[in-house]
Write an enzyme that holds these catalytic residues in place. Structure first.
Site, short mmCIF file in Angstrom:
data_model
loop_
_atom_site.label_atom_id
_atom_site.label_comp_id
_atom_site.label_asym_id
_atom_site.label_seq_id
_atom_site.Cartn_x
_atom_site.Cartn_y
_atom_site.Cartn_z
N CYS A 109 12.15 53.51 -15.45
CA CYS A 109 11.37 54.61 -16.15
C CYS A 109 12.16 55.65 -16.67
CB CYS A 109 10.37 55.53 -14.92
SG CYS A 109 9.65 54.33 -13.89
N HIS A 127 5.03 59.09 -13.08
CA HIS A 127 4.41 57.74 -13.32
C HIS A 127 3.78 57.14 -11.94
CE1 HIS A 127 4.08 53.45 -14.60
NE2 HIS A 127 5.17 53.08 -13.74
N HIS A 129 1.33 54.07 -10.08
CA HIS A 129 0.67 52.70 -10.37
C HIS A 129 -0.91 52.58 -9.71
CE1 HIS A 129 4.66 50.05 -10.76
NE2 HIS A 129 4.51 50.95 -11.32
N GLU A 157 -16.67 67.95 -16.02
CA GLU A 157 -15.91 69.17 -15.71
C GLU A 157 -14.57 69.08 -15.73
OE1 GLU A 157 -15.71 73.38 -15.08
OE2 GLU A 157 -17.34 72.07 -16.11
N HIS A 214 -0.99 48.10 -15.20
CA HIS A 214 0.47 48.52 -14.98
C HIS A 214 0.06 49.68 -14.32
CE1 HIS A 214 4.88 49.38 -15.70
NE2 HIS A 214 4.59 49.96 -14.61
#
EC number: 4.2.1.109
Length: 262
Positions: A109, A127, A129, A157, A214
């Protein structure tokens, strides 16, 4: 691109393990394991997937690849300097690190985190999953080509949890439409970078990008904003999946009965 380099700060910068050693629970090297342990309980970083990175001025702290996120320690953290990276080398193996743990590999990443830091001036990028994020991309995919490139929802909201954009003040309102672009997945995570950057350019106000089948990347000016926006987004993804089950539209017309205030 934001400017992070400070020559005086670099000369005073610690090296090696001193970069990740601190009694302060809010030090990035301590905060990343703490956050990832919480994310694991939410199902966001199951099976070593997902990750988190925090920027402290020019220094970037990154969770490693392949580590069980709920068991991560501060000694597992990678540290790099943004200013010392060659902008012409975007591949993982061409990165240089100030501090590397002995038994792990750099996170795939990393170049995507760096995109959030350099293109958005973010202080933290997460990140996940999340199953809800993946399901939303599948629901969009089922709508067919041309309708699967952006997730949109309004009149909810929790939308108030998002800023209006990097160069704008205030947060979105209840009646506003939240838009999150979707990019295609690739066999290797680092190869997503150029597509993430394209989505950032096309949607300059977004704080997140979905990756089909992903997960999602979410960033914010600091850890607090990245975390709360990630939580708000996951809430909205779950809500969107349940709305779809009930045949309820994500985009609706709701009369505004009070003025919008900033």
């Amino acid at each position: 691109m934001p400017e992070f380099y400070d020559e005086a700060a670099e000369q005073q910068r610690p090296t090696g393990d001193a970069l990740i050693t601190s009694e302060d629970p809010n030090h990035p090297a301590n905060l990343i394991p703490s956050l990832c342990a919480k994310f694991w309980t939410l199902g966001w970083v199951t099976g070593t997937g997902g990750g988190c990175s925090i920027r402290d001025d020019d220094l970037v702290y990154i969770a490693p690849s392949g580590v069980q996120k709920e068991l991560m320690k501060h000694t597992d953290i990678y540290v790099m300097s943004i200013s010392e990276q060659d902008p012409n080398h975007n591949k993982l193996k061409q990165r240089t690190y100030l501090r590397s743990p002995p038994c792990y590999k750099p996170s795939q990443c990393t170049p995507l985190f760096l995109a959030a830091f350099t293109r958005r001036g973010a202080g933290c990028c997460i990140h996940t999953h999340s199953q809800w994020a993946v399901l939303v991309t599948l629901l969009l995919e089922a709508q067919g080509p041309g309708k699967d490139r952006v997730f949109e929802i309004n009149n909810i909201e929790q939308i108030k949890g998002f800023g209006r954009g990097m160069t704008k003040t205030g947060n979105l309102g209840y009646h506003d439409t939240l838009r999150i672009p979707v990019i295609e997945n690739t066999p290797h995570e680092e190869d997503l970078t150029e597509y993430l950057e394209e989505a950032m350019d096309k949607y300059p106000d977004t704080y997140a990008v979905l990756v089909r089948r992903h997960g999602v990347y979410v960033w914010g000016d600091n850890v607090h904003k990245a975390k709360t926006q990630c939580e708000s987004l996951d809430y909205l993804f779950q809500l969107a999946v349940e709305m779809k089950k009930l045949g309820l539209p994500w985009i609706s017309e709701v009369a505004q009965i009070a003025p919008q205030r900033t």
